[in-house]
Design an enzyme around this catalytic site. Structure first.
Site, PDB file in Angstrom:
ATOM      1  N   LYS A  22       0.770  -1.118  -0.036  1.00  0.00           N
ATOM      2  CA  LYS A  22      -0.052   0.096  -0.113  1.00  0.00           C
ATOM      3  C   LYS A  22       0.856   1.292  -0.123  1.00  0.00           C
ATOM      4  O   LYS A  22       0.602   2.049  -0.807  1.00  0.00           O
ATOM      5  CB  LYS A  22      -0.890   0.090   1.196  1.00  0.00           C
ATOM      6  CG  LYS A  22      -1.744   1.090   1.367  1.00  0.00           C
ATOM      7  CD  LYS A  22      -2.485   1.372   2.538  1.00  0.00           C
ATOM      8  CE  LYS A  22      -1.872   1.732   4.051  1.00  0.00           C
ATOM      9  NZ  LYS A  22      -1.480   3.100   4.084  1.00  0.00           N
ATOM     10  N   ASN A  23       1.815   1.254   0.702  1.00  0.00           N
ATOM     11  CA  ASN A  23       2.767   2.551   0.881  1.00  0.00           C
ATOM     12  C   ASN A  23       3.687   2.837  -0.129  1.00  0.00           C
ATOM     13  O   ASN A  23       4.224   3.870  -0.203  1.00  0.00           O
ATOM     14  CB  ASN A  23       3.464   2.416   2.409  1.00  0.00           C
ATOM     15  CG  ASN A  23       2.710   2.501   3.635  1.00  0.00           C
ATOM     16  OD1 ASN A  23       1.295   2.853   3.591  1.00  0.00           O
ATOM     17  ND2 ASN A  23       3.193   2.363   4.585  1.00  0.00           N
ATOM     18  N   CYS A 116      -5.140   8.356   9.372  1.00  0.00           N
ATOM     19  CA  CYS A 116      -5.447   7.832  10.919  1.00  0.00           C
ATOM     20  C   CYS A 116      -5.129   8.837  11.848  1.00  0.00           C
ATOM     21  O   CYS A 116      -4.614   9.758  11.968  1.00  0.00           O
ATOM     22  CB  CYS A 116      -4.127   6.765  11.059  1.00  0.00           C
ATOM     23  SG  CYS A 116      -4.572   5.289  10.226  1.00  0.00           S
ATOM     24  N   ARG A 121       0.489  14.944  13.188  1.00  0.00           N
ATOM     25  CA  ARG A 121       0.883  14.531  11.888  1.00  0.00           C
ATOM     26  C   ARG A 121       0.922  15.765  11.016  1.00  0.00           C
ATOM     27  O   ARG A 121       0.162  16.129  10.077  1.00  0.00           O
ATOM     28  CB  ARG A 121       0.050  13.409  11.342  1.00  0.00           C
ATOM     29  CG  ARG A 121       0.208  12.343  12.158  1.00  0.00           C
ATOM     30  CD  ARG A 121      -0.794  11.064  11.379  1.00  0.00           C
ATOM     31  NE  ARG A 121       0.428  10.298  10.510  1.00  0.00           N
ATOM     32  CZ  ARG A 121      -0.043   9.257   9.813  1.00  0.00           C
ATOM     33  NH1 ARG A 121      -1.090   8.616   9.754  1.00  0.00           N
ATOM     34  NH2 ARG A 121       0.843   8.400   8.884  1.00  0.00           N
ATOM     35  N   ASP A 305       4.329   0.657  12.021  1.00  0.00           N
ATOM     36  CA  ASP A 305       3.298   0.151  11.677  1.00  0.00           C
ATOM     37  C   ASP A 305       3.080  -1.176  12.147  1.00  0.00           C
ATOM     38  O   ASP A 305       2.023  -1.803  12.092  1.00  0.00           O
ATOM     39  CB  ASP A 305       3.119   0.029   9.910  1.00  0.00           C
ATOM     40  CG  ASP A 305       3.106   1.312   9.694  1.00  0.00           C
ATOM     41  OD1 ASP A 305       2.370   2.463  10.387  1.00  0.00           O
ATOM     42  OD2 ASP A 305       2.913   1.513   8.365  1.00  0.00           O
ATOM     43  N   ARG A 397      -8.406   0.138   4.701  1.00  0.00           N
ATOM     44  CA  ARG A 397      -7.441   0.781   4.190  1.00  0.00           C
ATOM     45  C   ARG A 397      -6.193   0.123   3.948  1.00  0.00           C
ATOM     46  O   ARG A 397      -5.515   0.935   2.877  1.00  0.00           O
ATOM     47  CB  ARG A 397      -7.028   2.042   5.182  1.00  0.00           C
ATOM     48  CG  ARG A 397      -8.372   2.906   5.472  1.00  0.00           C
ATOM     49  CD  ARG A 397      -7.867   4.231   6.326  1.00  0.00           C
ATOM     50  NE  ARG A 397      -6.756   4.814   5.659  1.00  0.00           N
ATOM     51  CZ  ARG A 397      -5.588   5.326   6.640  1.00  0.00           C
ATOM     52  NH1 ARG A 397      -5.807   5.480   7.916  1.00  0.00           N
ATOM     53  NH2 ARG A 397      -4.636   5.953   5.980  1.00  0.00           N
TER      54      ARG A 397
HETATM   55  C1  UD1 Z   1       4.241   6.973   6.429  1.00  0.00           C
HETATM   56  C2  UD1 Z   1       3.369   5.608   6.140  1.00  0.00           C
HETATM   57  C3  UD1 Z   1       2.799   5.148   7.690  1.00  0.00           C
HETATM   58  C4  UD1 Z   1       3.831   4.995   8.355  1.00  0.00           C
HETATM   59  C5  UD1 Z   1       4.817   6.156   8.527  1.00  0.00           C
HETATM   60  C6  UD1 Z   1       6.126   5.906   9.370  1.00  0.00           C
HETATM   61  C7  UD1 Z   1       2.358   5.716   3.986  1.00  0.00           C
HETATM   62  C8  UD1 Z   1       0.872   6.026   3.193  1.00  0.00           C
HETATM   63  N1  UD1 Z   1       2.326   5.976   5.165  1.00  0.00           N
HETATM   64  O1  UD1 Z   1       3.328   8.057   6.666  1.00  0.00           O
HETATM   65  O2  UD1 Z   1       2.006   3.850   7.435  1.00  0.00           O
HETATM   66  O3  UD1 Z   1       3.371   4.770   9.741  1.00  0.00           O
HETATM   67  O4  UD1 Z   1       5.253   6.543   7.056  1.00  0.00           O
HETATM   68  O5  UD1 Z   1       6.685   4.800   8.793  1.00  0.00           O
HETATM   69  O6  UD1 Z   1       3.214   5.461   3.464  1.00  0.00           O
HETATM   70  N2  UD1 Z   1       6.077  14.643  10.721  1.00  0.00           N
HETATM   71  C9  UD1 Z   1       6.365  15.978  11.036  1.00  0.00           C
HETATM   72  N3  UD1 Z   1       6.117  16.975  10.151  1.00  0.00           N
HETATM   73  C10 UD1 Z   1       6.125  16.454   8.851  1.00  0.00           C
HETATM   74  C11 UD1 Z   1       5.871  15.065   8.544  1.00  0.00           C
HETATM   75  C12 UD1 Z   1       6.055  14.255   9.469  1.00  0.00           C
HETATM   76  O7  UD1 Z   1       6.556  16.316  12.315  1.00  0.00           O
HETATM   77  O8  UD1 Z   1       5.963  17.415   7.850  1.00  0.00           O
HETATM   78  C13 UD1 Z   1       6.082  13.500  11.741  1.00  0.00           C
HETATM   79  C14 UD1 Z   1       4.902  13.045  11.969  1.00  0.00           C
HETATM   80  O9  UD1 Z   1       3.867  13.679  12.615  1.00  0.00           O
HETATM   81  C15 UD1 Z   1       5.162  11.669  12.520  1.00  0.00           C
HETATM   82  C16 UD1 Z   1       6.524  11.432  11.957  1.00  0.00           C
HETATM   83  O10 UD1 Z   1       6.964  12.627  11.429  1.00  0.00           O
HETATM   84  O11 UD1 Z   1       5.562  11.725  14.074  1.00  0.00           O
HETATM   85  C17 UD1 Z   1       6.534  10.313  10.920  1.00  0.00           C
HETATM   86  O12 UD1 Z   1       5.782  10.852   9.963  1.00  0.00           O
HETATM   87  P1  UD1 Z   1       6.037  10.360   8.361  1.00  0.00           P
HETATM   88  O13 UD1 Z   1       7.242   9.529   8.148  1.00  0.00           O
HETATM   89  O14 UD1 Z   1       5.929  11.515   7.403  1.00  0.00           O
HETATM   90  O15 UD1 Z   1       4.855   9.394   8.013  1.00  0.00           O
HETATM   91  P2  UD1 Z   1       3.773   9.327   6.601  1.00  0.00           P
HETATM   92  O16 UD1 Z   1       4.428   9.570   5.831  1.00  0.00           O
HETATM   93  O17 UD1 Z   1       2.645  10.271   7.050  1.00  0.00           O
END
Ligand code: UD1
Length: 423
Positions: A22-23, A116, A121, A305, A397
């Site tokens: 998915k990711n 989620c 986030r 995850d 999802r």
């Molecule tokens: C992706 C995955 C999700 C997984 C996560 C971490 C997809 C669709 N989803 O989510 O399944 O759990 O990676 O491996 O691929 N953060 C900030 N600022 C930002 C971006 C992120 O503070 O601009 C923080 C988030 O709040 C969180 C952490 O960084 O605490 C990790 O987030 P991120 O790696 O961006 O996760 P996703 O890409 O949303």
């Protein structure tokens, strides 16, 4: 709303075939926005998040077909550069269209994302990166307005290796002339799959010996064909479900090296595994499950995850294990539901302490996020009696054909909708 009814107590047995990731599929679908030409993607899992992404592509002006896990995407006239909140609120990854739209049209108007409910986030890392590339970003009435007169290559050091920000900036930089360097990037295998697809489209991206991403911008990208990598989170989830039910399961069609830490941990907890090039066999094991703490971390660390399914396994350990969630705040929503099933768990800030019990007991529980939902299904498979899991839409999802795959492994699980179905 759909629910699962699970009659627990059966050991899972047999072979389960893993779907496409998915990711990886989501950002690869989004990357098709970087060209008007036809892209063909294989092994795209039929999941709610994927269908949401296809709707987003259609909204933006793409023509999309989806059959037997094969997606074709091509342009259908001029693309739009905005998204409605209705689509974005369903999935945080919708924000990733910003990078390609900015690269192509110098403008993107995207509502702040939902997804989620596992913490705040934010998207500050994405926006800081866009600004380094020459864009201006402002938040107005819940929307992020991003525009640029001219985009220029830059050296960007991410304050945290965010998966989404790495992908968003990577996609944007592909079409910016000159050399962009991304440092402290996410190293998840899904990123490698996105890079492989972008390079097939004509991008010029490589990783240097310091682990930085070097992107040499090109004028245009073209259509490409790609098969999505196996889902390492689905792989780990089934392996953990096999272990927790004391089953004997071969998880097939996966890339075991993407879960290296999990295999180490499972073996340390007492389980015996055969690890092949594209399968992992979890052997039946009736001995004690040793308590083993984990701390989630960006790849190659323990995947956040898989934290919730690991917690379910540890509810049956012989002793006390600590789980430290370092990636997301507020990712223990499954813990109180597991407690309702007889688990002994206390949480404080980012740490959960789990003291094993002999047996879980069936209960009526609610999933509140995707992976936490799987952890409850897993607990239901282990518990005596009939467990009812509500809000299955979270689980839909991210797990393709979940009931079908679990039923083939001997589980008794049934989907029903109390508003429509009779018992
Ligand atoms: C992706 C995955 C999700 C997984 C996560 C971490 C997809 C669709 N989803 O989510 O399944 O759990 O990676 O491996 O691929 N953060 C900030 N600022 C930002 C971006 C992120 O503070 O601009 C923080 C988030 O709040 C969180 C952490 O960084 O605490 C990790 O987030 P991120 O790696 O961006 O996760 P996703 O890409 O949303």
């Amino acid at each position: 709303m759909d629910r699962f009814l699970i009659k627990g107590g059966k050991k899972l047995q047999g072979t389960v075939h893993i779907s496409g990731s998915k990711n990886a599929a989501l950002p690869i679908l989004v990357a098709t926005l970087l060209t008007d030409e036809k892209c063909v993607l294989h092994r795209v899992p039929n999941l709610r998040d994927v269908r949401t992404t296809l709707k987003i592509l259609q909204y933006l002006g793409k023509q999309v077909t989806y059959q037997n896990n094969v997606v074709t995407v091509e342009a259908n006239g001029q693309l739009k550069n905005d998204l409605p909140y209705e689509l974005v609120k369903q999935m945080r990854a919708s924000f990733w269209v910003a990078g390609p739209l900015l690269a192509r049209f110098k403008q993107a108007d995207i509502p702040l994302p939902g997804g989620c409910a596992i913490g705040v986030r934010p998207v500050d890392i994405h926006l800081k990166g866009f600004e380094k590339l020459g864009a201006q970003c402002e938040v107005k009435a819940g929307n992020v307005l991003i525009h640029a007169d001219k985009l220029s290559p830059a050296k960007i050091v991410l304050r945290f290796p965010s998966v989404g920000a790495t992908q968003n900036l990577l996609m944007c930089a592909c079409l910016i002339g000159g050399e962009t360097i991304l440092e402290n990037v996410a190293k998840e295998p899904e990123i490698d799959d996105v890079i492989a697809f972008l390079n097939k489209m004509g991008a010029d991206i490589h990783t240097d010996d310091k682990g930085r991403l070097i992107i040499r911008g090109v004028k245009a990208l073209h259509g490409a064909e790609h098969t999505v990598v196996a889902d390492r989170i689905e792989t780990g989830s089934y392996a953990l479900a096999a272990a927790a039910t004391r089953g004997d399961v071969t998880v097939a069609g996966c890339v075991p090296e993407h879960n290296a830490i999990l295999w180490e941990d499972l073996q340390e907890a007492g389980f015996s595994l055969d690890i092949g090039t594209d399968f992992v066999h979890v052997h039946a094991y009736d001995g004690e499950i040793k308590p083993l703490g984990v701390r989630t971390a960006p790849y190659p660390g323990f995947a956040t995850d898989l934290q919730a399914p690991w917690m379910t396994l540890m509810t049956l350990c012989n002793g006390t294990a600590e789980v430290d969630e370092s990636v997301f705040e507020n990712r223990f929503m499954h813990a109180p539901e597991l407690v309702r099933m007889g688990a002994r768990i206390s949480t404080e800030k980012s740490v959960a302490r789990i003291t094993g019990v002999e047996k879980l007991s069936a209960a009526h529980v609610q999933s509140s996020d995707l992976r936490g939902g799987f952890a409850l299904v897993m607990a239901g498979l282990c518990a005596d009696g009939e467990t009812e899991v509500e809000r299955v839409y979270h689980i839909d999802r991210g797990y393709e054909k979940l009931e079908e795959k679990l039923t083939a492994l001997g589980a008794t699980i049934r989907r029903y909708n109390p508003d429509k179905d009779e018992f």
